[in-house]
Design a protein around this motif. Structure first.
Motif, PDB file in Angstrom:
ATOM      1  N   VAL A  56      -8.633  -5.231   8.186  1.00 30.55           N
ATOM      2  CA  VAL A  56      -8.907  -3.802   8.343  1.00 30.55           C
ATOM      3  C   VAL A  56      -9.266  -3.246   6.969  1.00 30.55           C
ATOM      4  O   VAL A  56      -8.545  -3.458   5.991  1.00 30.55           O
ATOM      5  CB  VAL A  56      -7.697  -3.052   8.922  1.00 30.55           C
ATOM      6  CG1 VAL A  56      -8.033  -1.577   9.118  1.00 30.55           C
ATOM      7  CG2 VAL A  56      -7.250  -3.671  10.244  1.00 30.55           C
ATOM      8  N   VAL A  57     -10.384  -2.546   6.907  1.00 36.04           N
ATOM      9  CA  VAL A  57     -10.863  -1.936   5.666  1.00 36.04           C
ATOM     10  C   VAL A  57     -10.917  -0.430   5.881  1.00 36.04           C
ATOM     11  O   VAL A  57     -11.586   0.042   6.815  1.00 36.04           O
ATOM     12  CB  VAL A  57     -12.258  -2.466   5.279  1.00 36.04           C
ATOM     13  CG1 VAL A  57     -12.745  -1.799   3.992  1.00 36.04           C
ATOM     14  CG2 VAL A  57     -12.224  -3.982   5.119  1.00 36.04           C
ATOM     15  N   GLY A  58     -10.211   0.319   5.061  1.00 39.17           N
ATOM     16  CA  GLY A  58     -10.170   1.768   5.199  1.00 39.17           C
ATOM     17  C   GLY A  58     -10.660   2.483   3.954  1.00 39.17           C
ATOM     18  O   GLY A  58     -10.231   2.174   2.843  1.00 39.17           O
ATOM     19  N   ILE A  59     -11.569   3.427   4.155  1.00 33.94           N
ATOM     20  CA  ILE A  59     -12.062   4.267   3.052  1.00 33.94           C
ATOM     21  C   ILE A  59     -11.698   5.704   3.409  1.00 33.94           C
ATOM     22  O   ILE A  59     -12.451   6.391   4.106  1.00 33.94           O
ATOM     23  CB  ILE A  59     -13.586   4.136   2.866  1.00 33.94           C
ATOM     24  CG1 ILE A  59     -13.989   2.668   2.927  1.00 33.94           C
ATOM     25  CG2 ILE A  59     -14.032   4.757   1.545  1.00 33.94           C
ATOM     26  CD1 ILE A  59     -15.479   2.464   3.001  1.00 33.94           C
ATOM     27  N   PRO A  60     -10.542   6.192   2.965  1.00 37.34           N
ATOM     28  CA  PRO A  60     -10.099   7.528   3.384  1.00 37.34           C
ATOM     29  C   PRO A  60     -11.026   8.650   2.929  1.00 37.34           C
ATOM     30  O   PRO A  60     -11.187   9.641   3.652  1.00 37.34           O
ATOM     31  CB  PRO A  60      -8.718   7.661   2.739  1.00 37.34           C
ATOM     32  CG  PRO A  60      -8.287   6.260   2.445  1.00 37.34           C
ATOM     33  CD  PRO A  60      -9.545   5.509   2.134  1.00 37.34           C
ATOM     34  N   ILE A  61     -11.622   8.526   1.742  1.00 34.76           N
ATOM     35  CA  ILE A  61     -12.450   9.614   1.199  1.00 34.76           C
ATOM     36  C   ILE A  61     -13.785   9.018   0.755  1.00 34.76           C
ATOM     37  O   ILE A  61     -13.902   8.501  -0.364  1.00 34.76           O
ATOM     38  CB  ILE A  61     -11.759  10.314   0.012  1.00 34.76           C
ATOM     39  CG1 ILE A  61     -10.338  10.748   0.396  1.00 34.76           C
ATOM     40  CG2 ILE A  61     -12.575  11.523  -0.432  1.00 34.76           C
ATOM     41  CD1 ILE A  61      -9.544  11.333  -0.764  1.00 34.76           C
ATOM     42  N   VAL A  62     -14.772   9.099   1.609  1.00 40.12           N
ATOM     43  CA  VAL A  62     -16.098   8.588   1.252  1.00 40.12           C
ATOM     44  C   VAL A  62     -16.800   9.563   0.317  1.00 40.12           C
ATOM     45  O   VAL A  62     -17.326   9.183  -0.726  1.00 40.12           O
ATOM     46  CB  VAL A  62     -16.948   8.349   2.514  1.00 40.12           C
ATOM     47  CG1 VAL A  62     -18.377   7.980   2.136  1.00 40.12           C
ATOM     48  CG2 VAL A  62     -16.320   7.235   3.364  1.00 40.12           C
ATOM     49  N   LEU A  87       0.815  -1.214   0.000  1.00 44.48           N
ATOM     50  CA  LEU A  87       0.000   0.000   0.000  1.00 44.48           C
ATOM     51  C   LEU A  87       0.848   1.262   0.000  1.00 44.48           C
ATOM     52  O   LEU A  87       0.354   2.338  -0.362  1.00 44.48           O
ATOM     53  CB  LEU A  87      -0.935  -0.004   1.211  1.00 44.48           C
ATOM     54  CG  LEU A  87      -2.013  -1.090   1.229  1.00 44.48           C
ATOM     55  CD1 LEU A  87      -2.847  -0.996   2.494  1.00 44.48           C
ATOM     56  CD2 LEU A  87      -2.914  -0.981   0.004  1.00 44.48           C
ATOM     57  N   LYS A  88       2.111   1.167   0.418  1.00 44.78           N
ATOM     58  CA  LYS A  88       2.965   2.343   0.453  1.00 44.78           C
ATOM     59  C   LYS A  88       3.473   2.728  -0.930  1.00 44.78           C
ATOM     60  O   LYS A  88       3.939   3.846  -1.128  1.00 44.78           O
ATOM     61  CB  LYS A  88       4.153   2.101   1.387  1.00 44.78           C
ATOM     62  CG  LYS A  88       3.758   1.934   2.850  1.00 44.78           C
ATOM     63  CD  LYS A  88       4.984   1.743   3.724  1.00 44.78           C
ATOM     64  CE  LYS A  88       4.589   1.572   5.184  1.00 44.78           C
ATOM     65  NZ  LYS A  88       5.765   1.383   6.060  1.00 44.78           N
ATOM     66  N   GLU A  89       3.423   1.793  -1.885  1.00 41.29           N
ATOM     67  CA  GLU A  89       3.909   2.103  -3.227  1.00 41.29           C
ATOM     68  C   GLU A  89       2.955   3.053  -3.940  1.00 41.29           C
ATOM     69  O   GLU A  89       1.744   3.084  -3.668  1.00 41.29           O
ATOM     70  CB  GLU A  89       4.050   0.811  -4.033  1.00 41.29           C
ATOM     71  CG  GLU A  89       5.153  -0.107  -3.527  1.00 41.29           C
ATOM     72  CD  GLU A  89       5.299  -1.344  -4.376  1.00 41.29           C
ATOM     73  OE1 GLU A  89       4.453  -1.521  -5.288  1.00 41.29           O
ATOM     74  OE2 GLU A  89       6.233  -2.131  -4.148  1.00 41.29           O
ATOM     75  N   VAL A  90       3.511   3.830  -4.852  1.00 38.63           N
ATOM     76  CA  VAL A  90       2.706   4.776  -5.614  1.00 38.63           C
ATOM     77  C   VAL A  90       1.807   4.007  -6.570  1.00 38.63           C
ATOM     78  O   VAL A  90       2.282   3.176  -7.363  1.00 38.63           O
ATOM     79  CB  VAL A  90       3.589   5.764  -6.387  1.00 38.63           C
ATOM     80  CG1 VAL A  90       2.731   6.716  -7.218  1.00 38.63           C
ATOM     81  CG2 VAL A  90       4.474   6.541  -5.419  1.00 38.63           C
ATOM     82  N   ALA A  91       0.517   4.271  -6.494  1.00 41.75           N
ATOM     83  CA  ALA A  91      -0.447   3.577  -7.340  1.00 41.75           C
ATOM     84  C   ALA A  91      -0.789   4.440  -8.545  1.00 41.75           C
ATOM     85  O   ALA A  91      -0.753   5.668  -8.477  1.00 41.75           O
ATOM     86  CB  ALA A  91      -1.717   3.259  -6.551  1.00 41.75           C
ATOM     87  N   MET A 123      -3.310   2.363   8.033  1.00 40.49           N
ATOM     88  CA  MET A 123      -3.333   1.241   7.102  1.00 40.49           C
ATOM     89  C   MET A 123      -1.929   0.901   6.601  1.00 40.49           C
ATOM     90  O   MET A 123      -1.564  -0.274   6.487  1.00 40.49           O
ATOM     91  CB  MET A 123      -4.232   1.564   5.916  1.00 40.49           C
ATOM     92  CG  MET A 123      -5.699   1.806   6.267  1.00 40.49           C
ATOM     93  SD  MET A 123      -6.565   0.331   6.810  1.00 40.49           S
ATOM     94  CE  MET A 123      -6.457  -0.699   5.366  1.00 40.49           C
ATOM     95  N   TYR A 124      -1.123   1.902   6.314  1.00 33.68           N
ATOM     96  CA  TYR A 124       0.193   1.657   5.733  1.00 33.68           C
ATOM     97  C   TYR A 124       1.156   1.042   6.735  1.00 33.68           C
ATOM     98  O   TYR A 124       2.190   0.483   6.348  1.00 33.68           O
ATOM     99  CB  TYR A 124       0.780   2.966   5.195  1.00 33.68           C
ATOM    100  CG  TYR A 124       0.106   3.481   3.944  1.00 33.68           C
ATOM    101  CD1 TYR A 124      -1.004   2.825   3.411  1.00 33.68           C
ATOM    102  CD2 TYR A 124       0.555   4.625   3.300  1.00 33.68           C
ATOM    103  CE1 TYR A 124      -1.640   3.294   2.274  1.00 33.68           C
ATOM    104  CE2 TYR A 124      -0.076   5.104   2.158  1.00 33.68           C
ATOM    105  CZ  TYR A 124      -1.175   4.432   1.658  1.00 33.68           C
ATOM    106  OH  TYR A 124      -1.808   4.896   0.539  1.00 33.68           O
TER     107      TYR A 124
END
Length: 468
Positions: free
Chosen positions: A230-236, A103-107, A218-219
């Motif tokens: 763990v499920v994260g939605i940073p921007i709903v 998850l830390k890599e640039v997507a 998360m990272y």
């Protein structure tokens, strides 16, 4: 003679036009009896914009009950006992296996969704999925002592394998075809079985601290050392975030429409999609917010302390005060608690800002929660126990003008102490604002122009921790 006829024609035409304009309104009007019946059953199409969720949530909250006032639970016969809310069923058709990524890599930037055939209803998944057949459930294996191995996590039409982390995409599917941009969903599925913790942020598009709290939490997770998922939605609320607005494009507050409706307003449909596709998969939920309308909050939890399960859930957060709030109808945490999901709201800081101190407090508290729930095991230094605030009240300005505060967020105050004053820029008069009780400033307005009745200071008073 000609002018006389024109004058007469004008005299008769004007009342006639006025009568014709009034006829549609008269003909469309309902009889008096029918009008009352219609107003009682007609759906309100425009949602009322609350003054401020932080203020309204506290002032309209159900008072905390003492143990002696707790209602006696009604005894329900076994035959009539309500069954627990079932978890979403696994689909029998093949699932997409989500790729294991760091998850830390640039997507790569997400691309707009292609137009879909209305006749085909598909669940959003991940980029370049691999389709495999999921084997049928086998006979139960003998119990093994120690941590149990985790199972695949079925979410958003994909299978997240144990010991992997991935980035999925959620879309409510209501945007214009070709312009729809999916919302990223971060997922870490541990190697060992355990509960599912969901983290939601930016339900209000101008509340930014939650984005970084979820990202850092998360990272920092290692799926090889995680029990549960763990499920994260940073921007709903992605449209609100892009516009720097608290609300949705139709000016509705998304956090007043849960669990939503599939055929309701824009806010109803977004809330329904999020709740059905993601939230129902959670065992625990932390919905992260900030102060609004130029107000700031001390890092704190909002929880219904009249609910014993929720009250016990709040014990897992480190360095976090707790404010009793029964919750308002339509709030995400209220809807989640109604279906059996342990839920709280985490408030930290103010809107339109990224505040490192508030973010650090939020990350530490979530890390503490996961350790308390047995999801992670690490050397963790617990902070000093924080008092739990069950009772709190807002102090309002009685005069309009420019607010100047004399106290800081987190300060302890006494009854009658001057918290600040309002200066009238026209007359130069100054009106002090006094504390109405002993306690601590857990929320306050930043210095600004205020009107009479503006909620300026949120004071919390100490109470005992549940069970003590």
């Amino acid at each position: 003679m000609l002018f006389y006829r024109l004058k007469m024609l004008t005299t008769f035409t004007t009342p006639l036009c006025l009568l014709m304009l009034a006829m549609p309104a008269v003909s469309l009007a309902d009889p008096p009896g029918k009008s009352v019946q219609t107003s009682a059953t007609q759906e309100i199409l425009l949602a009322e914009l609350a003054e401020d969720e932080n203020v309204e949530d506290v002032e309209h909250s159900e008072p905390r009950r003492s143990p002696t006032e707790a209602p006696t639970p009604e005894v329900i016969p076994a035959a009539e006992e309500a069954a627990p809310v079932p978890k979403p069923k696994r689909s029998a058709k093949p699932k997409k296996v989500a790729p294991n990524i760091d998850l830390k890599e640039v997507a790569p930037a997400p691309t707009p969704e292609p137009p879909k055939d209305p006749a085909i209803q598909e669940s959003p998944g991940t980029e370049e999925p691999v389709v495999i057949d999921i084997p049928e459930d086998k006979a139960p294996e003998p119990e093994v002592k120690g941590p149990q191995p985790a199972k695949n996590l079925a979410l958003l039409g994909s299978e997240v394998l144990p010991g992997t982390s991935t980035r999925l995409a959620w879309s409510s599917g209501i945007q214009i075809a070709g312009l729809s941009q999916p919302t990223p969903v971060l997922v870490v599925n541990g190697v060992n079985a355990g509960p599912t913790l969901c983290l939601t942020g930016t339900i209000h598009g101008d509340e930014l601290n939650g984005i970084e709290i979820i990202r850092q939490t998360m990272y920092d997770l290692d799926p090889e050392k995680l029990s549960g998922s763990v499920v994260g939605i940073p921007i709903v609320n992605l449209p609100g975030f892009q516009q720097g607005s608290r609300y949705l494009p139709d000016r509705r507050d998304l956090n007043r429409h849960f669990p939503g409706r599939p055929n309701g307003s824009l806010a109803d449909r977004i809330a329904y999609s999020l709740f059905e596709n993601i939230i129902r998969h959670c065992d625990m939920l932390v919905d992260i917010h900030t102060g609004s309308l130029k107000r700031t909050n001390l890092p704190q939890l909002r929880a219904d302390m009249n609910n014993p399960t929720v009250a016990e859930f709040t014990r897992g957060f480190d360095r976090m005060a707790v404010v009793h709030s029964s919750g308002s109808p339509g709030m995400l945490r209220t809807a989640a608690v109604d279906v059996g999901i342990r839920s709280v709201t985490l408030e930290a800081g103010e809107s339109h800002r990224i505040q490192e101190h508030q973010i650090k407090a939020g990350v530490n508290s979530l890390t503490s929660l996961m350790e308390k729930q047995g999801m992670i095991s690490r050397m963790f230094v617990w902070g000093d126990p924080q008092p739990v605030y069950y009772n709190s009240a807002w102090v309002r300005a009685n005069d309009g003008g420019i607010l100047f505060s004399k106290v800081k967020l987190g300060a302890k105050v006494t009854k009658g102490q001057i918290l600040g004053y309002v200066a009238d820029p026209i007359t130069n008069a100054q009106y002090p604002i006094h504390s109405n009780s002993d306690g601590r400033i857990i929320g306050m307005a930043v210095d600004q122009v205020v009107m009479a009745g503006f909620a300026a200071y949120h004071i919390g008073t100490e109470a005992k921790v549940p069970g003590e």
